[in-house]
Scaffold this motif. Structure first.
Motif, PDB file in Angstrom:
ATOM      1  N   VAL A  60       0.846  -1.196   0.000  1.00 53.49           N
ATOM      2  CA  VAL A  60       0.000   0.000   0.000  1.00 53.49           C
ATOM      3  C   VAL A  60       0.884   1.250   0.000  1.00 53.49           C
ATOM      4  CG1 VAL A  60      -1.733   1.287   1.287  1.00 53.49           C
ATOM      5  CG2 VAL A  60      -1.850  -1.201   1.190  1.00 53.49           C
ATOM      6  N   PRO A  61       0.604   2.225  -0.875  1.00 54.21           N
ATOM      7  CA  PRO A  61       1.421   3.441  -0.929  1.00 54.21           C
ATOM      8  C   PRO A  61       1.447   4.171   0.415  1.00 54.21           C
ATOM      9  CG  PRO A  61      -0.035   3.316  -2.829  1.00 54.21           C
ATOM     10  CD  PRO A  61      -0.450   2.226  -1.892  1.00 54.21           C
ATOM     11  N   LYS A  62       2.551   4.806   0.690  1.00 55.61           N
ATOM     12  CA  LYS A  62       2.738   5.533   1.947  1.00 55.61           C
ATOM     13  C   LYS A  62       1.618   6.538   2.169  1.00 55.61           C
ATOM     14  CE  LYS A  62       5.934   8.762   4.186  1.00 55.61           C
ATOM     15  NZ  LYS A  62       7.179   9.551   4.017  1.00 55.61           N
ATOM     16  N   ASP A  86       1.117   6.309 -13.485  1.00 56.79           N
ATOM     17  CA  ASP A  86       1.607   5.315 -12.526  1.00 56.79           C
ATOM     18  C   ASP A  86       0.769   5.398 -11.254  1.00 56.79           C
ATOM     19  OD1 ASP A  86       2.536   7.730 -11.628  1.00 56.79           O
ATOM     20  OD2 ASP A  86       4.644   7.156 -11.543  1.00 56.79           O
ATOM     21  N   GLU A  87      -0.549   5.497 -11.431  1.00 59.37           N
ATOM     22  CA  GLU A  87      -1.431   5.726 -10.290  1.00 59.37           C
ATOM     23  C   GLU A  87      -1.536   4.517  -9.366  1.00 59.37           C
ATOM     24  OE1 GLU A  87      -5.185   7.494 -10.986  1.00 59.37           O
ATOM     25  OE2 GLU A  87      -4.374   9.178 -12.116  1.00 59.37           O
ATOM     26  N   PHE A  88      -1.334   3.319  -9.903  1.00 57.20           N
ATOM     27  CA  PHE A  88      -1.415   2.147  -9.034  1.00 57.20           C
ATOM     28  C   PHE A  88      -0.301   2.165  -7.993  1.00 57.20           C
ATOM     29  CE2 PHE A  88      -0.968  -2.361  -7.897  1.00 57.20           C
ATOM     30  CZ  PHE A  88      -2.292  -2.675  -7.635  1.00 57.20           C
ATOM     31  N   ARG A  89       0.798   2.842  -8.325  1.00 57.62           N
ATOM     32  CA  ARG A  89       1.931   2.932  -7.399  1.00 57.62           C
ATOM     33  C   ARG A  89       1.688   3.964  -6.309  1.00 57.62           C
ATOM     34  NH1 ARG A  89       6.678   5.800  -6.885  1.00 57.62           N
ATOM     35  NH2 ARG A  89       6.179   7.126  -8.640  1.00 57.62           N
ATOM     36  N   ILE A  90       0.903   5.005  -6.596  1.00 56.77           N
ATOM     37  CA  ILE A  90       0.785   6.113  -5.638  1.00 56.77           C
ATOM     38  C   ILE A  90      -0.600   6.253  -5.018  1.00 56.77           C
ATOM     39  CG2 ILE A  90       2.630   7.432  -6.741  1.00 56.77           C
ATOM     40  CD1 ILE A  90       0.449   9.177  -8.043  1.00 56.77           C
ATOM     41  N   PHE A  91      -1.602   5.525  -5.515  1.00 55.85           N
ATOM     42  CA  PHE A  91      -2.949   5.644  -4.969  1.00 55.85           C
ATOM     43  C   PHE A  91      -3.484   4.295  -4.496  1.00 55.85           C
ATOM     44  CE2 PHE A  91      -3.512   9.341  -8.077  1.00 55.85           C
ATOM     45  CZ  PHE A  91      -3.304  10.297  -7.102  1.00 55.85           C
TER      46      PHE A  91
END
Length: 618
Positions: free
Chosen positions: A114-116, A147-152
């Motif tokens: 899960v992103p920070k 790259d939204e899956f990485r940050i959201f």
């Protein structure tokens, strides 16, 4: 059947300027209220700007977004618009089952990594001074520039808000592009309108794709669909607006213009909301007003005309350049004006974006610069009203040559680098944004001088192939004639043989295939990601393929150091195409495919001399 006057505020947000973006929402809400709107909506993440990239991982930024949203709700109420529901895109953090509640790095729905801070791409409905409803984007794109899956963290519930007796379902951008999810759920929930907030970047021909998609999803949802998009430039992305409302049969009901801020107001006859179905899971219902508003005379539908394909690209480039300059605090630009087609088109773009008086065009002739190129540069500067300056470089080059013994490519590159030094000096002393004038074809094959003609803070033609540069020049001149204006680009700049003029008699085709052929190969290799065998199967001559592919592969390190520029294609150099600089793989290492008759004669052929690998400019 209830009537709903919907206002779609197609606006330009400035990334990170939360107070400024909140002011934009308040101002355009006032306009919508004056037009009698019953519901007003703003694009995806309008409060923060979009895309926020790794700012989403900063707790301070998420906290600021949430606080700004709460303040915005209070301010709208104080402005007298508390009873008008306002839908706003913003950045939030996950809650409930979307979140990692126990801190083990796994969300309650089972997602690991899960992103920070668990940030979410959200929409809020502001009403009566509070956040009345909230929706989190379900589908997070992870391709191209995204790259939204990485940050959201993705959301799971569909939010349906009842406004004046109509159930309005919310969705955000990628939710529309993926099958199932919120669109299918909206039909199950009996929504009367599907409202989709978007931050969808421009690409050539994408407006037709979007319209077909919106029509398809409206039929799937069984209700009208309102597609609202951002407008403006953000780094390398251009948002073109082009917001549209389609009926449940896919027919266009209203459409906003491209590349301009606009309030699209549409009167929609929508089904009366019914009691929520208890058998439909994962739906959050929020009632703002159960009773339909009084009927009134509907406004005529607005359907803005479409731009033609080349005019669309021109407007995208102007939007990207003006947005980059304005949002980074520049009011003027500077660049080398050679009299050739690339710098001529950049000059015309800059004049359209910032006004001719804010364009500093510098002619920097060397002993190899032709008189006709100097004349063409002066002519163009006069046509667009630029601040035109002449600064010969012969003395600078001679000074270097007295200290160094340079011949061939090194001597040629010295001229370009002397020009780069002068342009950067003007930028430093006068505060102009430096524009690089190289096009996509040159960038692809490394046909530019590093720290020379490649210097710049922004590159308007970075994603524009050479053949399209010529089309843009002719389009802009034709548009000027249509409007009764002086065409900005001299005909000689369009028709002359391309040359860097770094040695006597030099032309681009001394080192490259004809641009018509080169651009076709690049479209297959760069955009289509086709390998050598596929290029041969497409009918390209093997010698041309090997020459072009080798140049492209060898120039990756140059492209990494190049300025940002507006994306107009599906694959622009940058985040769209991520290849290692250090790599020993070459397409020539791939298995060979025997030639056959189908590969012969289908394409233009290059001059035999140009098919031999030659020195590249570096």
């Amino acid at each position: 059947m209830p009537q709903l006057r919907l206002a779609l505020a197609q606006v330009d947000a400035v990334l990170g300027d939360l107070p400024g973006n909140a002011r934009t929402v308040r101002d355009w809400t006032a306009r919508a209220a004056a037009d009698g709107a019953q519901l007003v909506a703003f694009p995806e993440m309008v409060l923060t700007g979009y895309p926020v990239e790794d700012l989403a991982l900063r707790r301070s930024f998420v906290d600021a977004s949430v606080a700004a949203l709460q303040q915005l709700a209070t301010d709208l109420d104080a402005d007298g618009y508390g009873e008008l529901p306002v839908v706003v895109g913003y950045l939030d953090r996950a809650r409930g089952r979307d979140a990692d509640t126990d801190g083990d790095g796994v969300s309650e729905d089972g997602r690991t990594g899960v992103p920070k801070g668990m940030p979410q791409n959200c929409a809020a409905v502001l009403h009566q001074g509070r956040v009345a409803a909230r929706y989190a984007k379900h589908h997070l794109p992870n391709y191209g520039v995204f790259d939204e899956f990485r940050i959201f963290v993705p959301g799971h519930d569909l939010t349906v808000v009842r406004v004046d007796g109509v159930d309005v379902a919310l969705a955000i951008c990628e939710d529309l592009w993926q099958d199932g999810g919120p669109v299918a759920k909206a039909r199950e929930a009996g929504a009367g309108l599907l409202l989709v907030l978007n931050g969808s970047p421009y690409e050539r021909d994408k407006d037709d794709t979007r319209l077909a998609l919106a029509a398809h999803r409206a039929r799937e949802a069984g209700c009208p669909l309102a597609y609202l998009n951002l407008v403006g430039g953000q780094d390398e992305l251009v948002f073109d607006g082009d917001s549209v409302v389609v009926g449940p049969d896919g027919a266009v009901l209203a459409r906003a213009p491209q590349f301009t801020e606009h309030l699209l107001v549409a009167d929609l006859d929508l089904p009366q909301a019914t009691r929520p179905r208890p058998d439909v899971a994962d739906v959050v219902h929020v009632v703002l007003c159960d009773e339909p508003a009084l009927a009134r005379e509907p406004r005529p539908a607005e359907c803005a005309p479409r731009l033609d394909p080349v005019g669309e690209v021109w407007n995208a480039l102007v939007t990207g350049l003006s947005g980059y300059a304005r949002k980074n605090g520049f009011t003027s630009v500077v660049f080398g004006l050679s009299g050739g087609i690339d710098s001529a088109v950049v000059a015309a773009l800059a004049a359209d974006a910032l006004g001719g008086r804010n364009v500093v065009a510098v002619s920097m002739p060397s002993e190899h610069s032709s008189q006709h190129s100097r004349d063409d540069a002066a002519d163009l500067a006069s046509r667009v009203g630029a601040d035109y300056r002449i600064q010969p470089i012969s003395g600078i080059v001679e000074g270097f040559e007295r200290e160094l013994t340079l011949t061939g490519l090194a001597a040629e590159n010295l001229q370009a680098r002397a020009r780069g030094v002068l342009i950067m000096a003007l930028s430093n002393s006068e505060g102009h944004l430096v524009l690089a004038t190289s096009n996509k074809s040159e960038l692809a094959v490394g046909y530019s001088t590093l720290y020379g003609d490649s210097v710049g803070g922004f590159a308007p033609l970075k994603d524009v192939p050479k053949t399209l540069v010529w089309q843009l020049a002719r389009w802009r001149n034709a548009e000027a004639e249509r409007l009764g204006q002086v065409p900005p680009i001299p005909e000689a700049s369009i028709t002359k043989t391309p040359s860097a003029e770094l040695r006597p008699g030099q032309t681009d085709q001394d080192s490259l295939p004809p641009y018509e052929l080169l651009d076709e190969v690049l479209e297959h290799y760069v955009v289509g990601a086709q390998g050598r065998s596929e290029l041969l199967d497409a009918g390209f001559p093997a010698d041309v393929v090997d020459h072009v592919v080798t140049l492209v592969d060898r120039a990756e390190w140059k492209r990494r150091q190049f300025a940002p520029g507006p994306k107009i294609s599906s694959v622009a150099f940058g985040r769209d195409r991520r290849l290692p600089v250090t790599s020993r793989w070459r397409e020539s290492d791939a298995p060979t495919v025997p030639a056959d008759a189908a590969r012969q004669g289908r394409h233009l052929t290059a001059d035999p001399a140009s098919a031999v690998p030659t020195k590249e400019y570096s």
